[in-house]
Design a protein around this motif. Structure first.
Motif, mmCIF file in Angstrom:
data_model
loop_
_atom_site.group_PDB
_atom_site.id
_atom_site.type_symbol
_atom_site.label_atom_id
_atom_site.label_comp_id
_atom_site.label_asym_id
_atom_site.label_seq_id
_atom_site.Cartn_x
_atom_site.Cartn_y
_atom_site.Cartn_z
ATOM 1 N N ILE A 81 0.771 -0.852 -0.053
ATOM 2 C CA ILE A 81 -0.135 0.045 -0.192
ATOM 3 C C ILE A 81 0.968 1.397 0.280
ATOM 4 O O ILE A 81 0.482 1.823 -1.018
ATOM 5 C CB ILE A 81 -1.176 0.137 1.413
ATOM 6 N N ARG A 82 1.625 1.177 0.640
ATOM 7 C CA ARG A 82 3.057 2.567 0.563
ATOM 8 C C ARG A 82 2.982 2.391 -0.455
ATOM 9 O O ARG A 82 3.674 3.445 -1.114
ATOM 10 C CB ARG A 82 3.671 2.153 2.224
ATOM 11 N N GLU A 83 4.004 1.879 -0.895
ATOM 12 C CA GLU A 83 4.815 1.600 -1.966
ATOM 13 C C GLU A 83 3.828 2.128 -3.149
ATOM 14 O O GLU A 83 3.927 2.617 -4.050
ATOM 15 C CB GLU A 83 5.249 0.052 -2.653
ATOM 16 N N LYS A 84 2.681 1.823 -3.473
ATOM 17 C CA LYS A 84 1.634 1.958 -4.243
ATOM 18 C C LYS A 84 1.354 3.565 -4.557
ATOM 19 O O LYS A 84 1.043 4.561 -5.134
ATOM 20 C CB LYS A 84 0.301 0.971 -4.755
ATOM 21 N N ARG A 85 0.629 3.968 -2.864
ATOM 22 C CA ARG A 85 0.953 5.452 -3.147
ATOM 23 C C ARG A 85 1.796 6.140 -3.343
ATOM 24 O O ARG A 85 1.444 7.148 -3.474
ATOM 25 C CB ARG A 85 0.522 5.183 -0.904
#
Length: 134
Positions: A81-85
């Motif tokens: 999720i962090r990487e995608k954001r």
């Protein structure tokens, strides 16, 4: 816990009304087309298009952000999720700069085409007060 609170769920089994609210919220989540991870983005793109073509009104429902985040955590790890954001933020910045440049170029071109001509002083009406009322 977040989803149960949002649904107003009291027991371990969901009522038909709570299930319906979950269904509507989940459809709105998918219809956004924003996957919680890069590996799911193509699937979300496809599901979103399909869902919006069959139920265009599904986007009108807006689950709270904490519910959307809980849905994200159902499908992806915190690291994904962090990487995608982060990736989405970088893409948005690049797109924003591109759009701003295009808008600026368009405005400059539009101003050159529609630039008003300066008023000419072909009479002395510019130098006098308005005529007095009769």
């Amino acid at each position: 816990m977040v989803i149960q609170s949002w649904l107003g769920a009291q027991g371990s089994s969901l009522t038909p009304e709570e299930l319906d609210r979950f269904r509507v919220g989940w459809k709105a989540y998918i219809a956004r087309g924003v996957a919680p991870s890069r590996r799911l983005q193509r699937a979300f793109d496809s599901m979103s298009r399909s869902l919006l073509s069959s139920d265009p009104d599904c986007r009108q429902h807006k689950p709270p952000i904490v519910v959307l985040e809980a849905f994200d955590r159902l499908l992806a790890s915190d690291a994904e999720i962090r990487e995608k954001r982060h990736t989405d933020a970088e893409d948005t910045k690049a797109l924003d700069l591109t759009l701003r440049a295009a808008m600026a170029e368009g405005r400059i071109a539009a101003e050159k085409e529609v630039q008003p001509k300066a008023p000419t002083l072909d009479s002395d009406c510019w130098m006098h007060d308005a005529p007095t009322a009769r």
